[in-house]
Design a protein around this motif. Sequence first.
Motif, PDB file in Angstrom:
ATOM      1  N   ILE A  51       0.857  -1.184   0.000  1.00  0.00           N
ATOM      2  CA  ILE A  51       0.000   0.000   0.000  1.00  0.00           C
ATOM      3  C   ILE A  51       0.892   1.233   0.000  1.00  0.00           C
ATOM      4  O   ILE A  51       1.856   1.314   0.761  1.00  0.00           O
ATOM      5  N   TRP A  52       0.532   2.158  -0.863  1.00  0.00           N
ATOM      6  CA  TRP A  52       1.339   3.374  -1.010  1.00  0.00           C
ATOM      7  C   TRP A  52       0.800   4.497  -0.112  1.00  0.00           C
ATOM      8  O   TRP A  52      -0.349   4.429   0.328  1.00  0.00           O
ATOM      9  N   PRO A  53       1.589   5.517   0.110  1.00  0.00           N
ATOM     10  CA  PRO A  53       1.132   6.619   0.959  1.00  0.00           C
ATOM     11  C   PRO A  53      -0.163   7.228   0.446  1.00  0.00           C
ATOM     12  O   PRO A  53      -0.355   7.339  -0.781  1.00  0.00           O
ATOM     13  N   GLY A  54      -1.034   7.584   1.368  1.00  0.00           N
ATOM     14  CA  GLY A  54      -2.317   8.160   1.000  1.00  0.00           C
ATOM     15  C   GLY A  54      -3.260   7.165   0.372  1.00  0.00           C
ATOM     16  O   GLY A  54      -4.289   7.547  -0.197  1.00  0.00           O
ATOM     17  N   ASP A  55      -2.937   5.889   0.479  1.00  0.00           N
ATOM     18  CA  ASP A  55      -3.747   4.819  -0.123  1.00  0.00           C
ATOM     19  C   ASP A  55      -3.964   5.050  -1.612  1.00  0.00           C
ATOM     20  O   ASP A  55      -4.995   4.674  -2.170  1.00  0.00           O
ATOM     21  N   THR A  56      -2.998   5.683  -2.263  1.00  0.00           N
ATOM     22  CA  THR A  56      -3.159   6.002  -3.678  1.00  0.00           C
ATOM     23  C   THR A  56      -3.073   4.780  -4.572  1.00  0.00           C
ATOM     24  O   THR A  56      -3.534   4.799  -5.714  1.00  0.00           O
ATOM     25  N   ARG A  57      -2.471   3.722  -4.031  1.00  0.00           N
ATOM     26  CA  ARG A  57      -2.337   2.507  -4.825  1.00  0.00           C
ATOM     27  C   ARG A  57      -2.203   1.328  -3.886  1.00  0.00           C
ATOM     28  O   ARG A  57      -1.589   1.429  -2.821  1.00  0.00           O
ATOM     29  N   LYS A  58      -2.762   0.191  -4.301  1.00  0.00           N
ATOM     30  CA  LYS A  58      -2.608  -1.065  -3.570  1.00  0.00           C
ATOM     31  C   LYS A  58      -2.220  -2.156  -4.551  1.00  0.00           C
ATOM     32  O   LYS A  58      -2.637  -2.140  -5.713  1.00  0.00           O
ATOM     33  N   TYR A  59      -1.432  -3.075  -4.068  1.00  0.00           N
ATOM     34  CA  TYR A  59      -1.009  -4.224  -4.875  1.00  0.00           C
ATOM     35  C   TYR A  59      -1.333  -5.495  -4.118  1.00  0.00           C
ATOM     36  O   TYR A  59      -1.179  -5.558  -2.894  1.00  0.00           O
ATOM     37  N   TYR A  60      -1.768  -6.513  -4.865  1.00  0.00           N
ATOM     38  CA  TYR A  60      -2.000  -7.841  -4.291  1.00  0.00           C
ATOM     39  C   TYR A  60      -1.397  -8.899  -5.203  1.00  0.00           C
ATOM     40  O   TYR A  60      -1.525  -8.817  -6.425  1.00  0.00           O
ATOM     41  N   ALA A  61      -0.771  -9.876  -4.611  1.00  0.00           N
ATOM     42  CA  ALA A  61      -0.345 -11.034  -5.378  1.00  0.00           C
ATOM     43  C   ALA A  61      -1.574 -11.774  -5.887  1.00  0.00           C
ATOM     44  O   ALA A  61      -2.623 -11.786  -5.237  1.00  0.00           O
TER      45      ALA A  61
END
Length: 119
Positions: A51-61
Amino acid sequence: QVQLVESGGGSVQTGESLRLSCAGSGYRYSTATMAWFRQAPGKEREGVAAIWPGDTRKYYADSVKGRFTISRDNAKSTLYLQMNSLKTEDTAVYYCFATCYSGSKGTKYWGQGTQVTVS
């Protein structure tokens, strides 16, 4: 001194849920990129979610998409991983990971890990 302390691991049955927490200290939490990795016996450590700062992006396997949710509470400097519909293949030591930035320089930190066992 940066510290990452995981909690919430344990032993559960297939299909059950767990929520992991990672409490951070010693850095500006809100600007850090945070992630969860895991390492199963005999396997390489792999990225699970980020998860990136400010919830600007999320990644999941791919292996956890639709089952796991990563979130962060900047006021509490805490990272979470909600794990639902757990499978035996989710058994691993789960590690919290942070990339902390000072200007353009990023420094990486690891937590000590928490065991998750699904049977």
